[in-house]
Structure formats: structure tokens, C-alpha cells
Design a protein around this motif. Structure first.
Motif, mmCIF file in Angstrom:
data_model
loop_
_atom_site.group_PDB
_atom_site.id
_atom_site.type_symbol
_atom_site.label_atom_id
_atom_site.label_comp_id
_atom_site.label_asym_id
_atom_site.label_seq_id
_atom_site.Cartn_x
_atom_site.Cartn_y
_atom_site.Cartn_z
ATOM 1 N N ALA A 62 50.929 40.246 33.465
ATOM 2 C CA ALA A 62 49.617 40.865 33.617
ATOM 3 C C ALA A 62 48.599 40.211 32.701
ATOM 4 O O ALA A 62 48.881 39.969 31.530
ATOM 5 N N PRO A 63 47.416 39.932 33.219
ATOM 6 C CA PRO A 63 46.354 39.422 32.359
ATOM 7 C C PRO A 63 45.887 40.502 31.384
ATOM 8 O O PRO A 63 46.159 41.687 31.580
ATOM 9 N N ALA A 64 45.179 40.097 30.352
ATOM 10 C CA ALA A 64 44.663 41.038 29.350
ATOM 11 C C ALA A 64 43.345 41.666 29.783
ATOM 12 O O ALA A 64 42.789 42.496 29.079
ATOM 13 N N SER A 65 42.864 41.297 30.954
ATOM 14 C CA SER A 65 41.580 41.772 31.455
ATOM 15 C C SER A 65 41.776 42.724 32.637
ATOM 16 O O SER A 65 42.353 42.343 33.660
ATOM 17 N N ALA A 66 41.290 43.948 32.491
ATOM 18 C CA ALA A 66 41.386 44.931 33.564
ATOM 19 C C ALA A 66 40.616 44.475 34.796
ATOM 20 O O ALA A 66 41.088 44.648 35.929
ATOM 21 N N SER A 67 39.462 43.881 34.592
ATOM 22 C CA SER A 67 38.672 43.432 35.739
ATOM 23 C C SER A 67 39.378 42.302 36.478
ATOM 24 O O SER A 67 39.266 42.188 37.701
#
Length: 164
Positions: A71-76
Motif C-alpha cells: 500500500a502506498p503512504a498516500s490515501a489519495s
């Protein structure tokens, strides 16, 4: 089990909107929230909702997915990846399959499943994990939008007590 492409597309487009509503409420800071040590974090669970092929790969359906495993660290970034890959999945089903193709079988988990049944399991899998996502969102203090009915906060905004 789906009998027509249109029935799947119609239902998945609706469910995808509900999933996107939740994903867009995530914050970067919330992604590390976990229910207990050793379980999925909010971010990894949200990332798990991004269509990756998985259960659909044995059916021969090909659509654009993300190459990222973690998972990326960015919610968007998670919400955008979900929006993009879920639309790619819809486009692929429309272009690559016909209603008759939904009756064709593929071996999935050692069993023969029709493509129409596989699409139904795929969607139920998303709905299942979306429910888990709402619990973790509440624990993280994030707003949760109603999915199949109003949330407690949405009832209150309507000037009503929630029924339970």
C-alpha cells in the motif's frame, strides 16, 4: 451469479461508488491504524480493495492493474488506483466478454466456476472487506458514509434517532 454483462456492470458501478466514498474519506495519517497487532492496517485493507486480477486472472480477463504490491503512504493514491483499476475492469468485461461467455467455466481454487459466478464472488469479496474498512475507519476517528443505509451521524443530520 451474473447472467448478463449489463447486470454485473450496473451493480458493480453502484458498489464501486460506495467503495470510493469510503476510500476518499481516508487520510494519510489513518492508513497505519490496525485493529490489533499482526492484522491488516487500514491502508493495507484499503489497498486490498484495489482490483489486482487475483480471482479474475484464471478467467482470462485482462485489465489494467497496479504493479505495486504494498500500500502506498498516500490515501489519495489508493483512492485513485481503485478508481482507475475498477474502471479498467468494467471496460474489460464489456469488451472481452459476452453474456454467453459468463456461462464459460474456469478453474478457481481447484473448482470449476462460471465467469458469471466468479464475478459475483469477486464483488462479494469487495463488499466483505469494505465492511471491515468501515470498522477500522471508525476506530481511526474518520467519518463513515452510509453504505446500505444511513450511519448514526447521517440519521442525526436528518433529525432522527438511529434505530439501533
Amino acid at each position: 451469479m451474473y447472467q448478463t454483462i449489463e447486470s454485473f456492470v450496473s451493480e458493480y458501478e453502484h458498489e464501486r461508488t460506495l467503495t470510493l466514498n469510503l476510500l476518499t474519506a481516508l487520510t494519510d495519517a489513518s492508513l497505519s491504524k490496525e485493529v490489533a497487532p499482526g492484522y491488516r492496517t487500514l491502508g493495507s485493507l484499503a489497498w486490498h480493495l484495489v482490483p489486482s486480477g487475483g480471482i479474475l486472472s484464471p478467467t482470462g480477463l485482462r485489465f489494467e492493474t497496479t504493479a505495486e504490491q504494498n500500500a502506498p503512504a498516500s490515501a489519495s493514491e489508493i483512492a485513485l488506483a481503485y478508481e482507475k483499476t475498477s474502471q479498467s475492469l468494467i471496460d474489460a468485461v464489456k469488451k472481452q466478454w459476452t453474456d454467453a461467455a459468463l456461462q464459460e467455466s474456469a478453474t478457481i481454487y481447484g473448482q470449476e466456476w462460471t465467469k458469471g459466478f466468479t464475478l459475483a464472488v469477486f464483488l462479494k469479496h469487495e463488499i466483505h472487506h469494505r465492511g471491515q474498512l468501515t470498522i477500522l475507519m471508525r476506530q481511526a476517528g474518520l467519518p463513515v458514509s452510509g453504505v446500505y443505509g444511513p450511519t448514526k451521524e447521517e440519521w442525526a443530520a436528518m433529525g432522527m434517532d438511529s434505530p439501533g
